[in-house]
Design an enzyme around this catalytic site. Structure first.
Site, PDB file in Angstrom:
ATOM      1  N   HIS A  37      -0.965  -2.004  -2.866  1.00 24.31           N
ATOM      2  CA  HIS A  37      -0.912  -2.266  -1.419  1.00 24.31           C
ATOM      3  C   HIS A  37      -0.317  -3.658  -1.180  1.00 24.31           C
ATOM      4  O   HIS A  37      -0.575  -4.599  -1.941  1.00 24.31           O
ATOM      5  CB  HIS A  37      -2.316  -2.181  -0.812  1.00 24.31           C
ATOM      6  CG  HIS A  37      -2.275  -2.226   0.687  1.00 24.31           C
ATOM      7  ND1 HIS A  37      -2.194  -3.417   1.380  1.00 24.31           N
ATOM      8  CD2 HIS A  37      -2.235  -1.250   1.609  1.00 24.31           C
ATOM      9  CE1 HIS A  37      -2.136  -3.155   2.669  1.00 24.31           C
ATOM     10  NE2 HIS A  37      -2.156  -1.846   2.842  1.00 24.31           N
TER      11      HIS A  37
ATOM     12  N   GLU B 217      -1.007  -6.018   0.805  1.00 22.49           N
ATOM     13  CA  GLU B 217      -1.931  -7.152   0.927  1.00 22.49           C
ATOM     14  C   GLU B 217      -2.398  -7.633  -0.435  1.00 22.49           C
ATOM     15  O   GLU B 217      -2.628  -8.827  -0.637  1.00 22.49           O
ATOM     16  CB  GLU B 217      -3.104  -6.775   1.851  1.00 22.49           C
ATOM     17  CG  GLU B 217      -2.655  -6.775   3.303  1.00 22.49           C
ATOM     18  CD  GLU B 217      -3.399  -5.824   4.214  1.00 22.49           C
ATOM     19  OE1 GLU B 217      -4.456  -5.307   3.830  1.00 22.49           O
ATOM     20  OE2 GLU B 217      -2.897  -5.585   5.341  1.00 22.49           O
TER      21      GLU B 217
ATOM     22  N   ASN C  26      -7.322   3.322   5.581  1.00 19.03           N
ATOM     23  CA  ASN C  26      -7.594   2.150   4.760  1.00 19.03           C
ATOM     24  C   ASN C  26      -8.433   1.184   5.598  1.00 19.03           C
ATOM     25  O   ASN C  26      -7.915   0.504   6.486  1.00 19.03           O
ATOM     26  CB  ASN C  26      -6.251   1.512   4.346  1.00 19.03           C
ATOM     27  CG  ASN C  26      -6.430   0.255   3.524  1.00 19.03           C
ATOM     28  OD1 ASN C  26      -7.552  -0.112   3.178  1.00 19.03           O
ATOM     29  ND2 ASN C  26      -5.325  -0.412   3.210  1.00 19.03           N
ATOM     30  N   LEU C  27      -9.725   1.142   5.314  1.00 19.47           N
ATOM     31  CA  LEU C  27     -10.622   0.333   6.151  1.00 19.47           C
ATOM     32  C   LEU C  27     -10.531  -1.162   5.836  1.00 19.47           C
ATOM     33  O   LEU C  27     -11.096  -1.987   6.545  1.00 19.47           O
ATOM     34  CB  LEU C  27     -12.071   0.833   6.012  1.00 19.47           C
ATOM     35  CG  LEU C  27     -12.312   2.313   6.381  1.00 19.47           C
ATOM     36  CD1 LEU C  27     -13.808   2.631   6.325  1.00 19.47           C
ATOM     37  CD2 LEU C  27     -11.754   2.670   7.758  1.00 19.47           C
ATOM     38  N   LYS C  28      -9.831  -1.492   4.742  1.00 21.81           N
ATOM     39  CA  LYS C  28      -9.630  -2.893   4.352  1.00 21.81           C
ATOM     40  C   LYS C  28     -10.972  -3.641   4.290  1.00 21.81           C
ATOM     41  O   LYS C  28     -11.931  -3.108   3.770  1.00 21.81           O
ATOM     42  CB  LYS C  28      -8.607  -3.561   5.279  1.00 21.81           C
ATOM     43  CG  LYS C  28      -7.300  -2.759   5.329  1.00 21.81           C
ATOM     44  CD  LYS C  28      -6.169  -3.473   6.000  1.00 21.81           C
ATOM     45  CE  LYS C  28      -4.923  -2.590   5.990  1.00 21.81           C
ATOM     46  NZ  LYS C  28      -3.751  -3.226   6.583  1.00 21.81           N
TER      47      LYS C  28
ATOM     48  N   GLY D 206       0.048  -3.947  10.167  1.00 18.80           N
ATOM     49  CA  GLY D 206      -0.836  -4.756  11.002  1.00 18.80           C
ATOM     50  C   GLY D 206      -0.114  -5.554  12.073  1.00 18.80           C
ATOM     51  O   GLY D 206      -0.684  -6.460  12.666  1.00 18.80           O
TER      52      GLY D 206
ATOM     53  N   SER E 122       1.476   0.331  11.060  1.00 19.67           N
ATOM     54  CA  SER E 122       1.275   0.470  12.503  1.00 19.67           C
ATOM     55  C   SER E 122       1.339   1.911  13.009  1.00 19.67           C
ATOM     56  O   SER E 122       1.849   2.176  14.097  1.00 19.67           O
ATOM     57  CB  SER E 122       2.253  -0.426  13.262  1.00 19.67           C
ATOM     58  OG  SER E 122       1.993  -1.788  12.949  1.00 19.67           O
TER      59      SER E 122
ATOM     60  N   GLU F  86       5.287   1.684   2.790  1.00 19.11           N
ATOM     61  CA  GLU F  86       4.672   0.817   3.801  1.00 19.11           C
ATOM     62  C   GLU F  86       5.482  -0.462   3.919  1.00 19.11           C
ATOM     63  O   GLU F  86       5.242  -1.427   3.163  1.00 19.11           O
ATOM     64  CB  GLU F  86       3.246   0.470   3.385  1.00 19.11           C
ATOM     65  CG  GLU F  86       2.335   1.668   3.289  1.00 19.11           C
ATOM     66  CD  GLU F  86       0.886   1.269   3.561  1.00 19.11           C
ATOM     67  OE1 GLU F  86       0.317   1.822   4.508  1.00 19.11           O
ATOM     68  OE2 GLU F  86       0.360   0.401   2.870  1.00 19.11           O
TER      69      GLU F  86
HETATM   70  P1  PGA Z   1      -1.752  -0.877   9.674  1.00 17.60           P
HETATM   71  O1  PGA Z   1      -1.994  -0.978   8.089  1.00 17.60           O
HETATM   72  O2  PGA Z   1      -1.929   0.579  10.031  1.00 17.60           O
HETATM   73  O3  PGA Z   1      -2.777  -1.763  10.290  1.00 17.60           O
HETATM   74  O4  PGA Z   1      -0.362  -1.321   9.923  1.00 17.60           O
HETATM   75  C1  PGA Z   1      -1.468  -0.018   7.221  1.00 17.60           C
HETATM   76  C2  PGA Z   1      -1.876  -0.296   5.809  1.00 17.60           C
HETATM   77  O5  PGA Z   1      -2.052  -1.474   5.465  1.00 17.60           O
HETATM   78  O6  PGA Z   1      -2.026   0.621   4.997  1.00 17.60           O
END
Ligand code: PGA
Length: 238
Positions: A88, A90, A6-8, A163, A193, A157
């Protein structure tokens, strides 16, 4: 196994193309057998490669229309995108998508046959309240979702692990994955993570069918390391 990146809100159109070129070359020369799925930002959407599925991080639940700032299925179609991330943390917690919006997105994209990577996971205060609270929370997130949908991939998740560098313990992952699999026997990824150093351990756990990775996937070299780690596990798990 699915190793999803997931490059966000990272990478440009040009750097995504370079990223995919490098990963594609790596997969082809290193006999990678797991499935690579990459979710670039919307501005860098591009058709899937032979060995890499490209998916959308988000889209509006419409083909087109008056939804300023959004993209819909028509825009995804232009690139042949048929895979999408929904729910997700976020989007739920930063953008403010509630259960109703998440459900509308799920229903719309399921109705047109998309592969849906559907994320669930609890915030820290729920985690601290114990396992029953965690499962009550997750149950609410999936209550209105058609869990029998054939193109559904689930991802656990925990919000507190995303993150933060704080990965869930193997015990946490095993317990929650087992409980989710009892409710929905679907492919189930872990995210939060994940990094090259802990990938093999996480992937070798029962009930883990892959990983959804943010931070550690943003450099193509790191993502290739994740694929390399998974190769070891896939071979011994088969
Ligand atoms: P992260 O993010 O690997 O930076 O913890 C995971 C995600 O948001 O899918």
């Amino acid at each position: 196994m699915i190793i999803a990146a997931n490059l966000k809100t990272n990478h440009t159109r040009r750097s995504t193309a370079e990223y995919l070129d490098k990963v594609e070359r790596y997969i082809e020369t290193n006999e990678i057998i797991d499935r690579a799925v990459v979710f670039p930002p919307s501005s860098a959407l591009t058709p899937s490669r032979r060995t890499i599925t490209v998916g959308a991080q988000n889209a509006y639940h419409a083909s087109n229309g008056s939804f300023t700032g959004e993209i819909g299925a028509d825009q995804l179609d232009e690139f042949g995108i048929k895979t999408i991330l929904i729910g997700h943390s976020e989007r739920r917690h930063i953008i403010g998508e509630g259960l109703d919006v998440v459900k509308r997105k799920f229903d719309f994209f399921a109705n047109i046959g998309y592969e849906i990577f559907f994320c669930v996971g609890e915030p820290l205060e729920i985690k601290e309240a114990g396992f029953d609270a965690v499962m009550t929370y997750i149950n609410k997130q999936i209550a209105d979702i058609n869990l029998t949908y054939e193109n559904l991939v689930l991802a656990y998740e925990p919000v507190w692990a995303i993150g933060t560098g704080k990965t869930a313990t193997s015990g946490d992952i095993l317990e929650v994955h087992k409980a989710i699999k009892n409710i929905a026997p679907k492919l189930l990824l872990y995210g939060g993570s994940v990094k090259p150093e802990n990938t093999a351990e996480i992937l070798s756990l029962e009930g883990v069918d892959g990983v959804l990775v943010g931070t550690a996937s943003w450099h193509s070299e790191n993502y290739c390391r994740l694929l390399e780690e998974s190769k070891k596990v896939s071979r011994s798990k088969v």
